[in-house]
Design a protein around this motif. Sequence first.
Motif, PDB file in Angstrom:
ATOM      1  N   PRO A 127     -10.513  54.580  26.607  1.00  0.00           N
ATOM      2  CA  PRO A 127      -9.374  54.217  26.388  1.00  0.00           C
ATOM      3  C   PRO A 127      -9.016  53.429  25.169  1.00  0.00           C
ATOM      4  N   PRO A 128      -7.649  53.500  24.557  1.00  0.00           N
ATOM      5  CA  PRO A 128      -6.490  54.131  25.329  1.00  0.00           C
ATOM      6  C   PRO A 128      -6.333  55.408  24.586  1.00  0.00           C
ATOM      7  N   THR A 141      -7.440  57.965  29.125  1.00  0.00           N
ATOM      8  CA  THR A 141      -7.868  57.134  30.480  1.00  0.00           C
ATOM      9  C   THR A 141      -7.483  58.159  31.461  1.00  0.00           C
ATOM     10  N   GLY A 162      -3.160  58.868  27.756  1.00  0.00           N
ATOM     11  CA  GLY A 162      -3.610  58.380  26.510  1.00  0.00           C
ATOM     12  C   GLY A 162      -2.906  58.932  25.319  1.00  0.00           C
ATOM     13  N   TYR A 188      -7.094  47.207  22.943  1.00  0.00           N
ATOM     14  CA  TYR A 188      -7.134  47.477  24.546  1.00  0.00           C
ATOM     15  C   TYR A 188      -8.271  47.011  25.450  1.00  0.00           C
TER      16      TYR A 188
END
Length: 286
Positions: A74-75, A78, A86, A219
């Motif tokens: 992530p991101p 995901t 993502g 993130y």
Amino acid sequence: MWMNSWRACLACYQAQFKLAQPAKRKQGVCHRLTQTLCSTTPGKPLELLLALLLLIASTQASAAKLVMNFFIEPPFVTHGDEDLTGLHIDIFKQLQLQQKNLAIKVQLIPLKRAYLLSAQLPNNCVFGIERTPARETDFVWVSPLYTSRYALYQRPQANQNLNQLKQLTIGSYLGSGVAEYLETAGYSVDLAKTNLNSAKKLQRKRIQAWASDVLSAAYIFQHHSLNINPKGLPFYSTKRAIACNKNTSLEALINLHQGLDQLHQSGKIEAILNRYEQQYQVDLGQ
């Protein structure tokens, strides 16, 4: 004699497909393929060379389906409730739209396994890994997707510089290109299973710094409460790319290059990156 030259060029291509990083992308995939891969071939019209490569590729037996290996990060990737999402998935979907005739099977596996499978199995690629000098000869590259920037994060009040951190332990995760870079540079590196696990090791004082690309770090800071200074110490940047097995279909590689070129020229990749910059309030430096 000419056919021997073309065959030599094709052999060079199949042995090691390297995409140069030209100052002007408008030169196009044809120029870059011929200049980078077949510089030993006598000067012939570039259009004729590309046409011949495409002809040879099209007359080969039906190519196996390309396997694109993704990994959770992530991101960038995901696993949502219904599908993968993502930044890398957004780019991949646009690439599929550009090259609708390219059959691709998507596979989600751990990063280390994705790397090993793509290095060992024909027509396997891993999407979005760092293109580092240590990895250069392991794959043929479809590149660049974009530039990835990295920083070292520390606990609050800690303020070691790069030289001081060289005497301490820096955290990263299995399969990370930045971990390879740090180890080569003489740093002591502790590898966790994931980037988040490495960040948690820093919070628990098991390591003295955490190396992460700035988007992944943003993130993690946005989704987890960690006692870590969000202002990192920038120290490294590299290209993210698609890394493919050396025995990947020539036709598939050419199509991937052409599709990626079109995405850059149209500004679609830049637009995707801008969305993530705004969402996570980070400067990706594109």
